[in-house]
Scaffold this motif. Sequence first.
Motif, PDB file in Angstrom:
ATOM      1  N   SER A 142     -13.676  21.606 -14.238  1.00 26.06           N
ATOM      2  CA  SER A 142     -13.205  22.379 -15.377  1.00 26.06           C
ATOM      3  C   SER A 142     -13.835  21.845 -16.661  1.00 26.06           C
ATOM      4  CB  SER A 142     -11.683  22.307 -15.491  1.00 26.06           C
ATOM      5  OG  SER A 142     -11.250  22.893 -16.717  1.00 26.06           O
ATOM      6  N   PRO A 143     -14.350  22.733 -17.538  1.00 32.17           N
ATOM      7  CA  PRO A 143     -14.943  22.263 -18.795  1.00 32.17           C
ATOM      8  C   PRO A 143     -13.913  21.869 -19.844  1.00 32.17           C
ATOM      9  CG  PRO A 143     -14.990  24.656 -18.709  1.00 32.17           C
ATOM     10  CD  PRO A 143     -14.466  24.194 -17.368  1.00 32.17           C
ATOM     11  N   ASP A 144     -12.635  22.095 -19.542  1.00 27.76           N
ATOM     12  CA  ASP A 144     -11.559  21.800 -20.488  1.00 27.76           C
ATOM     13  C   ASP A 144     -11.096  20.356 -20.321  1.00 27.76           C
ATOM     14  OD1 ASP A 144      -9.374  21.718 -22.133  1.00 27.76           O
ATOM     15  OD2 ASP A 144      -8.250  23.290 -21.107  1.00 27.76           O
ATOM     16  N   PRO A 145     -11.299  19.485 -21.325  1.00 29.62           N
ATOM     17  CA  PRO A 145     -10.850  18.094 -21.198  1.00 29.62           C
ATOM     18  C   PRO A 145      -9.338  17.945 -21.188  1.00 29.62           C
ATOM     19  CG  PRO A 145     -11.654  18.515 -23.414  1.00 29.62           C
ATOM     20  CD  PRO A 145     -11.978  19.736 -22.602  1.00 29.62           C
ATOM     21  N   GLY A 146      -8.631  19.034 -21.518  1.00 32.28           N
ATOM     22  CA  GLY A 146      -7.173  18.990 -21.453  1.00 32.28           C
ATOM     23  C   GLY A 146      -6.636  19.143 -20.053  1.00 32.28           C
ATOM     24  N   VAL A 147      -7.496  19.583 -19.127  1.00 27.83           N
ATOM     25  CA  VAL A 147      -7.112  19.726 -17.721  1.00 27.83           C
ATOM     26  C   VAL A 147      -7.285  18.381 -17.021  1.00 27.83           C
ATOM     27  CG1 VAL A 147      -7.738  20.844 -15.541  1.00 27.83           C
ATOM     28  CG2 VAL A 147      -7.725  22.158 -17.675  1.00 27.83           C
ATOM     29  N   ALA A 148      -6.399  18.081 -16.097  1.00 27.96           N
ATOM     30  CA  ALA A 148      -6.492  16.813 -15.367  1.00 27.96           C
ATOM     31  C   ALA A 148      -7.775  16.754 -14.549  1.00 27.96           C
ATOM     32  CB  ALA A 148      -5.277  16.647 -14.454  1.00 27.96           C
ATOM     33  N   HIS A 149      -8.467  15.617 -14.619  1.00 25.20           N
ATOM     34  CA  HIS A 149      -9.665  15.353 -13.826  1.00 25.20           C
ATOM     35  C   HIS A 149      -9.496  14.003 -13.136  1.00 25.20           C
ATOM     36  CE1 HIS A 149     -11.327  18.421 -16.504  1.00 25.20           C
ATOM     37  NE2 HIS A 149     -12.431  18.461 -15.780  1.00 25.20           N
ATOM     38  N   PRO A 150     -10.076  13.830 -11.958  1.00 25.71           N
ATOM     39  CA  PRO A 150     -10.111  12.486 -11.376  1.00 25.71           C
ATOM     40  C   PRO A 150     -10.803  11.527 -12.337  1.00 25.71           C
ATOM     41  CG  PRO A 150     -10.777  14.122  -9.751  1.00 25.71           C
ATOM     42  CD  PRO A 150     -10.699  14.848 -11.073  1.00 25.71           C
ATOM     43  N   THR A 151     -10.377  10.278 -12.372  1.00 25.60           N
ATOM     44  CA  THR A 151     -10.969   9.321 -13.292  1.00 25.60           C
ATOM     45  C   THR A 151     -12.467   9.191 -13.054  1.00 25.60           C
ATOM     46  OG1 THR A 151     -10.417   7.510 -11.783  1.00 25.60           O
ATOM     47  CG2 THR A 151      -8.854   7.969 -13.534  1.00 25.60           C
ATOM     48  N   GLY A 152     -13.204   9.000 -14.135  1.00 27.46           N
ATOM     49  CA  GLY A 152     -14.645   8.840 -14.024  1.00 27.46           C
ATOM     50  C   GLY A 152     -15.376   9.381 -15.231  1.00 27.46           C
ATOM     51  N   ALA A 153     -16.717   9.373 -15.154  1.00 29.54           N
ATOM     52  CA  ALA A 153     -17.576   9.873 -16.224  1.00 29.54           C
ATOM     53  C   ALA A 153     -18.106  11.246 -15.830  1.00 29.54           C
ATOM     54  CB  ALA A 153     -18.729   8.910 -16.465  1.00 29.54           C
ATOM     55  N   TYR A 154     -18.128  12.169 -16.802  1.00 31.11           N
ATOM     56  CA  TYR A 154     -18.555  13.540 -16.546  1.00 31.11           C
ATOM     57  C   TYR A 154     -19.566  13.978 -17.603  1.00 31.11           C
ATOM     58  CZ  TYR A 154     -14.504  13.894 -13.431  1.00 31.11           C
ATOM     59  OH  TYR A 154     -13.598  13.688 -12.426  1.00 31.11           O
ATOM     60  N   LEU A 155     -20.541  14.751 -17.178  1.00 29.80           N
ATOM     61  CA  LEU A 155     -21.485  15.397 -18.075  1.00 29.80           C
ATOM     62  C   LEU A 155     -21.087  16.861 -18.194  1.00 29.80           C
ATOM     63  CD1 LEU A 155     -24.176  15.703 -19.660  1.00 29.80           C
ATOM     64  CD2 LEU A 155     -25.316  16.003 -17.446  1.00 29.80           C
ATOM     65  N   LEU A 156     -20.889  17.336 -19.443  1.00 30.45           N
ATOM     66  CA  LEU A 156     -20.564  18.737 -19.667  1.00 30.45           C
ATOM     67  C   LEU A 156     -21.868  19.525 -19.636  1.00 30.45           C
ATOM     68  CD1 LEU A 156     -18.458  20.896 -20.351  1.00 30.45           C
ATOM     69  CD2 LEU A 156     -18.849  20.389 -22.775  1.00 30.45           C
ATOM     70  N   MET A 157     -21.989  20.425 -18.659  1.00 26.41           N
ATOM     71  CA  MET A 157     -23.253  21.123 -18.459  1.00 26.41           C
ATOM     72  C   MET A 157     -22.989  22.503 -17.870  1.00 26.41           C
ATOM     73  SD  MET A 157     -26.573  19.642 -16.372  1.00 26.41           S
ATOM     74  CE  MET A 157     -25.584  19.361 -14.891  1.00 26.41           C
ATOM     75  N   SER A 158     -23.569  23.536 -18.509  1.00 25.09           N
ATOM     76  CA  SER A 158     -23.429  24.909 -18.031  1.00 25.09           C
ATOM     77  C   SER A 158     -21.963  25.311 -17.868  1.00 25.09           C
ATOM     78  CB  SER A 158     -24.179  25.093 -16.707  1.00 25.09           C
ATOM     79  OG  SER A 158     -25.556  24.819 -16.874  1.00 25.09           O
ATOM     80  N   ASP A 159     -21.159  24.985 -18.871  1.00 28.43           N
ATOM     81  CA  ASP A 159     -19.740  25.359 -18.900  1.00 28.43           C
ATOM     82  C   ASP A 159     -18.938  24.772 -17.750  1.00 28.43           C
ATOM     83  OD1 ASP A 159     -20.034  26.848 -21.231  1.00 28.43           O
ATOM     84  OD2 ASP A 159     -20.720  28.599 -20.114  1.00 28.43           O
ATOM     85  N   LYS A 160     -19.344  23.618 -17.265  1.00 26.60           N
ATOM     86  CA  LYS A 160     -18.530  22.917 -16.281  1.00 26.60           C
ATOM     87  C   LYS A 160     -18.788  21.415 -16.392  1.00 26.60           C
ATOM     88  CE  LYS A 160     -21.605  22.841 -12.246  1.00 26.60           C
ATOM     89  NZ  LYS A 160     -21.703  23.190 -10.803  1.00 26.60           N
ATOM     90  N   MET A 161     -17.853  20.655 -15.881  1.00 29.04           N
ATOM     91  CA  MET A 161     -17.989  19.197 -15.850  1.00 29.04           C
ATOM     92  C   MET A 161     -18.682  18.789 -14.549  1.00 29.04           C
ATOM     93  SD  MET A 161     -16.210  17.585 -18.455  1.00 29.04           S
ATOM     94  CE  MET A 161     -14.839  17.915 -19.576  1.00 29.04           C
ATOM     95  N   THR A 162     -19.715  17.961 -14.688  1.00 33.26           N
ATOM     96  CA  THR A 162     -20.389  17.407 -13.518  1.00 33.26           C
ATOM     97  C   THR A 162     -20.082  15.921 -13.452  1.00 33.26           C
ATOM     98  OG1 THR A 162     -22.186  19.022 -13.648  1.00 33.26           O
ATOM     99  CG2 THR A 162     -22.601  17.021 -12.384  1.00 33.26           C
ATOM    100  N   ARG A 163     -19.433  15.512 -12.368  1.00 33.56           N
ATOM    101  CA  ARG A 163     -19.026  14.106 -12.247  1.00 33.56           C
ATOM    102  C   ARG A 163     -20.236  13.232 -11.959  1.00 33.56           C
ATOM    103  NH1 ARG A 163     -15.279  10.789  -8.323  1.00 33.56           N
ATOM    104  NH2 ARG A 163     -14.174   9.503  -9.834  1.00 33.56           N
ATOM    105  N   MET A 164     -20.309  12.093 -12.642  1.00 31.46           N
ATOM    106  CA  MET A 164     -21.416  11.159 -12.494  1.00 31.46           C
ATOM    107  C   MET A 164     -20.936   9.964 -11.676  1.00 31.46           C
ATOM    108  SD  MET A 164     -22.469  11.276 -16.507  1.00 31.46           S
ATOM    109  CE  MET A 164     -23.876  10.154 -16.363  1.00 31.46           C
TER     110      MET A 164
END
Length: 276
Positions: free
Chosen positions: A91-113
Amino acid sequence: MTMMSRFGALLGLALIAAGPAGAEPLTVENIVALSGAGIGDEAVIAKVKASGTRFDLSADQMIALKQKGVSGAVIAAMLSSGPTAVASPDSPDPGVAHPTGAYLLMSDKMTRMNATVSNQSKTGGIIGYALTAGIASASVKASIQNETSRIQTPDKQPTFYFFFDEANADGRVSSTWTSGNGSAILSPSEFTLVRLMKKGGRREARVGSFNIGGAKAGVMDKDRIPFDFALVRPGVYKVTANSPLTPGEYGFLFSLQAGAGATGAAGARIFDFTVI
């Protein structure tokens, strides 16, 4: 309670139980009816939790519920109820819960690194160090596999989001954010953004130096790429480089322990990415 009103409450209970999942949330009136039916607090609380309904009760509403026979335990369950947050890794929304980690915002979505672990350390400048009897410095380098990262972006000033354990507030410590000394990483200030140099099918980052005057551990100041970060919500930070990046290989490196030298370089973890 009269026979008719008890029958009505039981009928309401049956209709709620028989209704399709998610058809209609529980109401305050439903709770009053369920409590008045005499089925017990445990059953009512279980229904409240299963419904996922969020009750935003005022003090007056709480008093009114108590006066209508709703127990304190049921009222407490209503106050703590609500839909369960589902972690969404892209999800590109940082207000939505994500698994812990680093993400790159790309093409309207989060890509986990995922962190790439350095499985070897290398030294450079040894000849100059030897010829000058240690006056010239030799360098210590962390080396990671492959000449390019699987995470690639055309954005010259990409946006990253770091999600720490506090963001999910589940009380667990994720191994994603555990440093070499076993302590939890709590903010982006504990990372260094560096440019990785391609060499011999690998990528390298200089993480130390030594000469006759002593040794230094960690990324040299001139090798650091300045970046800013801002708190979005508890445990979530937005991270951006201070200036556009030229095409090449980069990575966020965990801070190395002072004095770790080559040992620290061999165990370094780098969240790597490529600017194309």
